[in-house]
Design a protein around this motif. Structure first.
Motif, PDB file in Angstrom:
ATOM      1  N   THR A 817       0.838  -1.199   0.000  1.00  0.00           N
ATOM      2  CA  THR A 817       0.000   0.000   0.000  1.00  0.00           C
ATOM      3  C   THR A 817       0.874   1.250   0.000  1.00  0.00           C
ATOM      4  O   THR A 817       0.574   2.232  -0.693  1.00  0.00           O
ATOM      5  CB  THR A 817      -0.945   0.012   1.201  1.00  0.00           C
ATOM      6  OG1 THR A 817      -1.700  -1.207   1.225  1.00  0.00           O
ATOM      7  CG2 THR A 817      -1.901   1.191   1.139  1.00  0.00           C
ATOM      8  N   VAL A 818       1.974   1.225   0.798  1.00  0.00           N
ATOM      9  CA  VAL A 818       2.902   2.359   0.799  1.00  0.00           C
ATOM     10  C   VAL A 818       3.513   2.537  -0.589  1.00  0.00           C
ATOM     11  O   VAL A 818       3.654   3.665  -1.083  1.00  0.00           O
ATOM     12  CB  VAL A 818       3.996   2.152   1.870  1.00  0.00           C
ATOM     13  CG1 VAL A 818       5.148   3.140   1.666  1.00  0.00           C
ATOM     14  CG2 VAL A 818       3.420   2.320   3.260  1.00  0.00           C
ATOM     15  N   ALA A 819       3.896   1.414  -1.234  1.00  0.00           N
ATOM     16  CA  ALA A 819       4.473   1.504  -2.581  1.00  0.00           C
ATOM     17  C   ALA A 819       3.454   2.096  -3.559  1.00  0.00           C
ATOM     18  O   ALA A 819       3.789   2.952  -4.391  1.00  0.00           O
ATOM     19  CB  ALA A 819       4.922   0.125  -3.050  1.00  0.00           C
ATOM     20  N   TRP A 820       2.203   1.640  -3.450  1.00  0.00           N
ATOM     21  CA  TRP A 820       1.165   2.137  -4.359  1.00  0.00           C
ATOM     22  C   TRP A 820       0.900   3.627  -4.126  1.00  0.00           C
ATOM     23  O   TRP A 820       0.862   4.423  -5.066  1.00  0.00           O
ATOM     24  CB  TRP A 820      -0.112   1.319  -4.149  1.00  0.00           C
ATOM     25  CG  TRP A 820      -1.204   1.694  -5.107  1.00  0.00           C
ATOM     26  CD1 TRP A 820      -1.314   1.326  -6.408  1.00  0.00           C
ATOM     27  CD2 TRP A 820      -2.333   2.522  -4.821  1.00  0.00           C
ATOM     28  NE1 TRP A 820      -2.448   1.871  -6.962  1.00  0.00           N
ATOM     29  CE2 TRP A 820      -3.093   2.611  -6.009  1.00  0.00           C
ATOM     30  CE3 TRP A 820      -2.779   3.187  -3.688  1.00  0.00           C
ATOM     31  CZ2 TRP A 820      -4.264   3.344  -6.091  1.00  0.00           C
ATOM     32  CZ3 TRP A 820      -3.951   3.913  -3.764  1.00  0.00           C
ATOM     33  CH2 TRP A 820      -4.685   3.993  -4.948  1.00  0.00           C
ATOM     34  N   LEU A 821       0.732   3.992  -2.861  1.00  0.00           N
ATOM     35  CA  LEU A 821       0.530   5.407  -2.548  1.00  0.00           C
ATOM     36  C   LEU A 821       1.763   6.230  -2.919  1.00  0.00           C
ATOM     37  O   LEU A 821       1.641   7.394  -3.298  1.00  0.00           O
ATOM     38  CB  LEU A 821       0.232   5.583  -1.061  1.00  0.00           C
ATOM     39  CG  LEU A 821      -1.231   5.548  -0.618  1.00  0.00           C
ATOM     40  CD1 LEU A 821      -1.329   5.785   0.888  1.00  0.00           C
ATOM     41  CD2 LEU A 821      -2.063   6.583  -1.357  1.00  0.00           C
ATOM     42  N   ALA A 880      -5.219  -0.699   5.349  1.00  0.00           N
ATOM     43  CA  ALA A 880      -5.249   0.663   5.898  1.00  0.00           C
ATOM     44  C   ALA A 880      -3.904   0.976   6.555  1.00  0.00           C
ATOM     45  O   ALA A 880      -3.292   0.121   7.213  1.00  0.00           O
ATOM     46  CB  ALA A 880      -6.382   0.785   6.911  1.00  0.00           C
ATOM     47  N   LEU A 881      -3.439   2.206   6.368  1.00  0.00           N
ATOM     48  CA  LEU A 881      -2.127   2.604   6.872  1.00  0.00           C
ATOM     49  C   LEU A 881      -2.269   3.418   8.154  1.00  0.00           C
ATOM     50  O   LEU A 881      -3.154   4.275   8.241  1.00  0.00           O
ATOM     51  CB  LEU A 881      -1.373   3.433   5.830  1.00  0.00           C
ATOM     52  CG  LEU A 881      -1.050   2.777   4.489  1.00  0.00           C
ATOM     53  CD1 LEU A 881      -0.296   3.752   3.600  1.00  0.00           C
ATOM     54  CD2 LEU A 881      -0.247   1.501   4.695  1.00  0.00           C
ATOM     55  N   PRO A 882      -1.386   3.174   9.109  1.00  0.00           N
ATOM     56  CA  PRO A 882      -1.335   4.070  10.270  1.00  0.00           C
ATOM     57  C   PRO A 882      -0.737   5.409   9.870  1.00  0.00           C
ATOM     58  O   PRO A 882      -0.191   5.574   8.771  1.00  0.00           O
ATOM     59  CB  PRO A 882      -0.425   3.319  11.251  1.00  0.00           C
ATOM     60  CG  PRO A 882       0.435   2.454  10.387  1.00  0.00           C
ATOM     61  CD  PRO A 882      -0.431   2.057   9.214  1.00  0.00           C
TER      62      PRO A 882
END
Length: 918
Positions: A817-821, A880-882
């Motif tokens: 998710t971090v990579a995508w964002l 979901a990311l913190p």
């Protein structure tokens, strides 16, 4: 109409054959030689319909959609979908097919909008016709013509309906219908009832153009019932050729498709050899293919060109082809007319020279009411076809020069009723661009017949053998008179005045008036010379300065006197003091190598007394040297040069229909400054296309690198992205900012750069290096760094399992998710970096493109919805990311944009230090 056309007018059926006798034709059409009343025309419009060709019955949308799914980039995605299906991932295959369909639909809608944008430009150039309504000559929209109307056709008019001639003689260009290159003679006196209608010498047809003469004709058919309508019915479908830009981008698309497919095929066995299973290797190949395909490239370019066309239309330049926007930006030479383009085309008579002396009409003169002046102004007014308004604010029709002659005649108490003038006319020899004069043969009040001539002094004086005497008589025109007149002409021309010599002679009663113009325009008596002034347009000088800064040369090509043209050119900033003046005769004497040498320098030249053939020759010579030529024109004979030039520019107000048809661009305000505005807009559109190509190509690197890391590590590094995540980027967050970049304002210094070379590609090595080797690498490093950092913080080591059920699975989902964002965040930085190629962002302003800000906001909202919507997590493989992980990607836009800002600062510094060539 066909021979059996049956219509109803006021409930009565009428059948009319256009070749039947006029009396019978008038009876069948329920009209007369004086035309219809306004009320009758309105009623008939309801019965017959508008005079328009039937519109095509919609687009063949299945074929158009099929075209969208068979272009190279779509075909590569089809290969990826097939691979996904055979490797046991039907959800992925379905998603890729959905992307293909959605992208095809998006491209179809964009092309439809572009097509409508071009079709809507017709509203900027309403076609009009002159007809007799309520026994008066009026101008109406051509679409309101009905059978029974009486058309008034003049030189330069486009015939708007099929019609039978009532009186007069014409030369008509029938190439639209017959393909014949030479004009055909048409006369009301020729009565033919057999053979093809197109060969009938008393009929004229919709879509053809009058190249010489004047006549009246009764309309017999309109709209779909014309000969042109019959042909149109057989050719409902027409194909649109790709522009050079579209062909260039399509070649790049094939290259990208081949590279993506080839990479996928090569890396599948390489991945297996590195320790991946066949399924993992196929997944890698699919990701590589999808990451390399810029789905929105082609429709975005089409829309950008359409937006450019629409913006230009609002600013007074109607561009008739999308591809012309691209060509405008590379214009290197403008060949401009003088009258109406550099000047206001509002002629007024300022001075009149008579054998007894000069009369200054601007400052008043005691001789303003002399008999000699009244004779001269009457002669000049009779030799016209224009009409002044009968009311102070009423419409005027005709050439501005002729209107000025009629105005001065009226002001001196020599009014001329157009009806009486036309009723007394026995013959007319229209203005000839080669002879540069016009003559009429008219019956005067005492029933005598006289020739009245006006034209350029150097063409009228050789036709004169006498000159008016001070006492009202006539004496021989001597060599001393000719020498004195030559000096006077040079003096007036040096003041920027346009001159017309006025002459006349009486004809004996037994003089036969035949077709030989030379016999009529012979032995004339010179009455005097009229000097007219047409002031330069106020904004032209600034436009000339801007064109010069942009590296564009401007040549003046005019039929006016050389000294007059040079004076006007100097006033607006074209050429230098003592600029070279080449007359038509001098140009004709130049060989092709001599003309090439003349035009090869940097000097701006005044081509005076130029014929239409001279314009064509100049355009050919400039284009042979590799110049991109914009040529202005307004006359019938300008059409070949307008068609031959890279950008033919016709005048929308004063230009003829033939010129407007031949031109690529039409100026609705006849203003030279609009040409420069169009050049600037063309450069801006071209730059904006390069900006969103840079934006789209940059994202291929951070999308490809994660798959390479997965393959080259043999699976030790888990996939940082999934194929569905890439599709979400390309379809969800990529499109809106790319479209917004097509609306970027012009970069500072846009018109201070020289024109780009004719053969320069829009996708150059420097653009690819900036996209792939600089911005793309920075984005890839940030994306991979964020992904690995999240994994390491969770205790991951290379080779640790991250699949479903593994302890690190949730952390792996957060890392992807971090990579995508991170890619989405890098897109934002790239969008701001792509806004300028050389200048800093501060120079154009962060908020100067509101559409981009809206697009970025939309991309952020879309990304956050995907991240924080729980039911989408299983589909996309996200979590979901913190707050701390979300903050990790927050600086990415500033890092990408800041790095490029420093690169541009270094380039500007290096350019500033580089010595300037002498």
């Amino acid at each position: 109409m066909t021979s059996s056309d049956t219509r109803e007018v006021d409930g009565t059926s009428t059948t009319a054959d256009p070749r039947e006798p006029l009396i019978s034709l008038f009876r069948d059409l329920r009209t007369s030689a004086l035309g219809l009343s306004g009320r009758d025309a309105q009623r008939r419009l309801l019965v017959y319909g508008t005079n328009e060709l039937p519109k095509r019955s919609g687009r063949q949308w299945p074929g158009q959609l099929l075209k969208q799914v068979t272009h190279p980039l779509a075909l590569v995605l089809v290969i990826a979908a097939v691979l996904a299906w055979f490797t046991g991932t039907p959800v992925l295959a379905t998603a890729i097919v959905a992307v293909i369909v959605l992208n095809a639909g998006f491209a179809f809608v964009q092309e439809l909008q572009a097509e409508r944008a071009v079709e809507a430009l017709a509203a900027y150039l309403p076609t009009h016709a002159h007809v007799m309504r309520d026994r008066q000559r009026v101008e109406v929209e051509a679409r309101t013509l009905v059978p029974g109307d009486v058309l008034v056709i003049s030189e330069g008019d486009r015939v708007c309906a099929d019609a039978r001639m009532i009186d007069g003689d014409l030369e008509v260009d029938l190439s639209t219908l017959t393909g014949e290159s030479l004009p055909a003679a048409r006369s009301a006196d020729q009565v033919e009832t057999a053979g093809s209608r197109l060969q009938a010498r008393n009929l004229v047809f919709s879509g053809t153009a009058c190249t010489e003469g004047e006549a009246r004709a009764v309309v017999t058919a309109t709209g779909a019932h014309t000969e042109l309508g019959r042909i149109a019915a057989l050719t409902q479908r027409s194909t649109r050729a790709d522009s050079p830009l579209e062909r260039q981008v399509k070649r790049v698309a094939w290259l990208i498709a081949l590279v993506a497919a080839g990479a996928g095929v090569v890396f599948v066995p390489a991945g297996v050899a590195a320790g991946l299973g066949w399924t993992a290797a196929a997944t890698f190949a699919i990701g590589l293919i999808v990451a390399n395909v810029p789905e929105g490239l082609l429709p975005t370019i089409t829309l950008a060109l359409a937006v450019g066309v629409r913006d230009l239309a609002r600013r007074g330049a109607v561009v008739k082809r999308l591809s012309a926007v691209e060509t405008l930006g590379s214009t290197t030479v403008i060949c401009t007319d003088k009258t109406g383009t550099l000047t206001e085309n509002k002629m007024r008579v300022t001075k009149v020279w008579l054998p007894g002396g000069e009369i200054d009409l601007e400052n008043g003169s005691d001789a303003a009411g002399s008999a000699e002046l009244r004779v001269l102004t009457y002669t000049a007014a009779v030799c016209t076809s224009a009409e002044l308004a009968s009311q102070p604010l009423g419409p005027t029709t005709g050439d501005p020069t002729e209107l000025a002659l009629l105005e001065v005649a009226r002001s001196l108490g020599v009014p001329l009723n157009p009806h009486d003038r036309d009723a007394g006319r026995r013959a007319v020899f229209h203005f000839d661009p080669h002879l540069r004069r016009m003559s009429t043969v008219d019956i005067e009040g005492d029933r005598t017949v006289a020739v009245h001539t006006k034209g350029a002094p150097e063409t009228v004086l050789p036709c004169c053998s006498g000159i008016a005497g001070i006492d009202g008589g006539q004496r021989e025109l001597t060599d001393a008179d000719r020498s004195r007149l030559s000096g006077l002409i040079d003096e007036y021309a040096a003041q920027g005045l346009r001159m017309l010599a006025i002459a006349r002679r009486r004809l004996d009663d037994d003089t036969v008036i035949g077709p030989a113009r030379e016999a009529i325009e012979n032995g004339l008596c010179l009455l005097g010379v009229v000097a007219l002034f047409d002031p330069p347009r106020a904004q032209v000088a600034d436009a000339i300065i801007q064109a010069h800064r942009a590296g564009i040369r401007i040549h003046v090509v005019t039929g006016d006197n050389g000294l007059t043209a040079a004076q006007i050119a100097r006033r607006v900033g074209i050429g230098s003091v003592g600029a070279q003046i080449i007359t038509g005769e001098q140009l004709d004497a130049l060989s092709e190598p001599e003309l090439d040498h003349l035009l090869s320098g940097d000097e701006e030249i005044i081509f005076a007394r130029s014929s239409p053939e001279a314009k064509l020759r100049i355009a050919d010579a400039l284009r042979a040297q590799g110049q991109v030529v914009a040529m202005t024109g307004d006359g019938v004979n300008d059409a070949p040069a307008l068609h031959r030039a890279d950008i033919g520019v016709a005048m929308g107000r004063s230009g003829t229909d033939v010129a407007r048809e031949a031109a690529t661009m039409v100026l609705t305000d006849d203003d030279f400054g609009t040409i420069v505005v169009a050049v600037e807009a063309g450069r801006r559109v071209y730059d904006n296309i390069r900006k969103f190509i840079l934006y789209i190509f940059t994202h291929a690197v951070p999308e490809v690198v994660p798959f390479l890391a997965f393959a080259l590590s043999g699976g030790a590094i888990p996939l940082p992205l999934t194929v569905l995540q890439i599709l979400a980027i390309d379809l969800g967050t990529d499109i809106l900012p790319a479209l917004a970049l097509s609306r970027e304002p012009a970069e500072p210094g846009l018109m201070d750069r020289p024109p780009r070379p004719r053969k320069e590609g829009i996708i150059r090595g420097a653009l690819l290096l900036r996209a792939w080797a600089f911005l793309g690498v920075i984005s890839a490093v940030l994306v991979m760094g964020g992904f690995l950092l999240v994994l390491y913080q969770a205790g991951w080591h290379p080779g640790d399992p991250t699949g479903v059920g593994a302890p690190l699975h949730h952390s792996y989902q957060q890392a992807t998710t971090v990579a995508w964002l991170g890619i989405v965040a890098c897109q934002i930085g790239t969008a701001f970096a792509a806004r300028t190629e050389h200048a800093s962002l501060r120079a154009i302003g962060v908020f100067s493109n509101p559409a981009l800000l809206v697009g970025i906001a939309g991309a952020i909202v879309f990304a956050l919805l995907l991240v924080y919507t729980p039911f989408l997590h299983p589909l996309l493989g996200t979590a979901a990311l913190p707050a701390d992980q979300l903050m990790l990607v927050t600086p990415f836009p500033c890092i990408v944009w800041g790095a490029d800002e420093l690169r541009r600062l270094w380039l500007r510094h290096r350019a500033h230090r580089r010595p300037t060539a002498p």
